[in-house]
Design a protein around this motif. Structure first.
Motif, PDB file in Angstrom:
ATOM      1  N   SER A  55      -7.201  52.869  15.336  1.00  0.00           N
ATOM      2  CA  SER A  55      -6.874  51.543  15.885  1.00  0.00           C
ATOM      3  C   SER A  55      -6.261  50.592  14.861  1.00  0.00           C
ATOM      4  N   LEU A  56      -6.678  50.705  13.601  1.00  0.00           N
ATOM      5  CA  LEU A  56      -6.228  49.763  12.569  1.00  0.00           C
ATOM      6  C   LEU A  56      -5.312  50.403  11.524  1.00  0.00           C
ATOM      7  N   GLY A  57      -5.200  51.709  11.552  1.00  0.00           N
ATOM      8  CA  GLY A  57      -4.343  52.406  10.611  1.00  0.00           C
ATOM      9  C   GLY A  57      -5.146  53.287   9.664  1.00  0.00           C
ATOM     10  N   PRO A  58      -4.517  54.330   9.089  1.00  0.00           N
ATOM     11  CA  PRO A  58      -5.207  55.277   8.217  1.00  0.00           C
ATOM     12  C   PRO A  58      -5.838  54.652   6.974  1.00  0.00           C
ATOM     13  N   VAL A  59      -5.180  53.640   6.415  1.00  0.00           N
ATOM     14  CA  VAL A  59      -5.732  52.982   5.227  1.00  0.00           C
ATOM     15  C   VAL A  59      -7.043  52.277   5.565  1.00  0.00           C
ATOM     16  N   ALA A  60      -7.085  51.644   6.727  1.00  0.00           N
ATOM     17  CA  ALA A  60      -8.310  50.971   7.169  1.00  0.00           C
ATOM     18  C   ALA A  60      -9.450  51.968   7.302  1.00  0.00           C
ATOM     19  N   GLY A  61      -9.137  53.167   7.799  1.00  0.00           N
ATOM     20  CA  GLY A  61     -10.147  54.206   7.917  1.00  0.00           C
ATOM     21  C   GLY A  61     -10.734  54.583   6.573  1.00  0.00           C
ATOM     22  N   VAL A  62      -9.879  54.695   5.563  1.00  0.00           N
ATOM     23  CA  VAL A  62     -10.328  55.019   4.202  1.00  0.00           C
ATOM     24  C   VAL A  62     -11.167  53.875   3.631  1.00  0.00           C
ATOM     25  N   VAL A  63     -10.758  52.646   3.893  1.00  0.00           N
ATOM     26  CA  VAL A  63     -11.512  51.478   3.411  1.00  0.00           C
ATOM     27  C   VAL A  63     -12.904  51.459   4.030  1.00  0.00           C
ATOM     28  N   ILE A  64     -12.999  51.793   5.304  1.00  0.00           N
ATOM     29  CA  ILE A  64     -14.300  51.845   5.979  1.00  0.00           C
ATOM     30  C   ILE A  64     -15.191  52.891   5.310  1.00  0.00           C
ATOM     31  N   VAL A  98      -5.953  61.743   7.120  1.00  0.00           N
ATOM     32  CA  VAL A  98      -5.071  62.745   7.731  1.00  0.00           C
ATOM     33  C   VAL A  98      -4.983  62.542   9.236  1.00  0.00           C
ATOM     34  N   ALA A  99      -6.137  62.339   9.873  1.00  0.00           N
ATOM     35  CA  ALA A  99      -6.146  62.115  11.321  1.00  0.00           C
ATOM     36  C   ALA A  99      -5.384  60.840  11.678  1.00  0.00           C
ATOM     37  N   GLY A 100      -5.594  59.784  10.885  1.00  0.00           N
ATOM     38  CA  GLY A 100      -4.936  58.509  11.144  1.00  0.00           C
ATOM     39  C   GLY A 100      -3.433  58.574  10.977  1.00  0.00           C
TER      40      GLY A 100
END
Length: 200
Positions: A55-64, A98-100
């Protein structure tokens, strides 16, 4: 007054923070698997990070993933915990990134499925290499026990584990692959419900 870009940035930060805390809380719900030793337990804390990546982008996923593990290190406060969380961040970060990235290029149900499958394979490979060359030898040295000790623990619950390589092949590999499948399977229906809220 806040500009549109600043409002968007603030909203993204708030959403990222909420998902990070949720991921951190989920970490405490762990499940042992029948074919792995007791110290390997599955948690589903990658779900909020994966939802964030979609929803917010792959970088956001990594930050989470990063915030989740930092919070856990702050609670545990040990060298052992810090090393484990660093590895957890590395493996989880690869999975959601990768998924993002794949979903960002193809924002369809098919794109999401392909992204999660490829991400599961990437995570499994990364976890296997990390455990084989670094994590297991590190913990063996830290606890003053030979690597064979971990192999013996694995062989007690998994008849296919007979040596160090088979421990990775029949313990670490299926553990991470199954975890990726579980996280993906739960994320699919959840994302449909949460997505409209996160895109507001």
């Amino acid at each position: 007054m806040l500009t549109a870009s600043k409002k968007m940035s603030t909203r993204t930060m708030v959403k990222t923070s909420v998902l990070s805390v949720l991921a951190f809380l989920i970490m405490y719900f762990e499940m042992p698997l029948w074919f792995t030793p007791p110290f390997l337990k599955v948690d589903l804390s990658d779900i909020p990070a994966l939802i964030g990546a979609f929803s917010l982008g792959p970088v956001a996923g990594v930050v989470i993933e990063l915030i989740k593990n930092i919070l856990n290190v702050a609670i545990e406060g040990t060298t052992t915990g810090a090393v484990g969380e660093l590895a957890n961040f590395f493996v989880g970060g690869i999975f959601v990134f990768v998924a993002g990235v794949i979903y960002k290029k193809d924002r369809t149900f098919k794109g999401a499925i392909i992204g999660m499958l490829v991400a599961t394979v990437a995570m499994t490979a990364a976890a296997s290499i990390l455990n084989y060359y670094f994590l297991i030898p590190f913990y063996a040295k830290l606890f003053g026990a030979p690597v064979e000790t971990f192999v013996e623990m694995g062989s007690k619950v998994n008849k296919y584990v007979t040596d160090y390589r088979s421990f990775i092949l029949f313990g670490i590999v299926p553990f991470n692959f199954l975890k990726g499948i579980m996280v993906s399977a739960i994320t699919i229906p959840l994302y449909k419900r949460v997505s409209p809220i996160l895109h507001r």
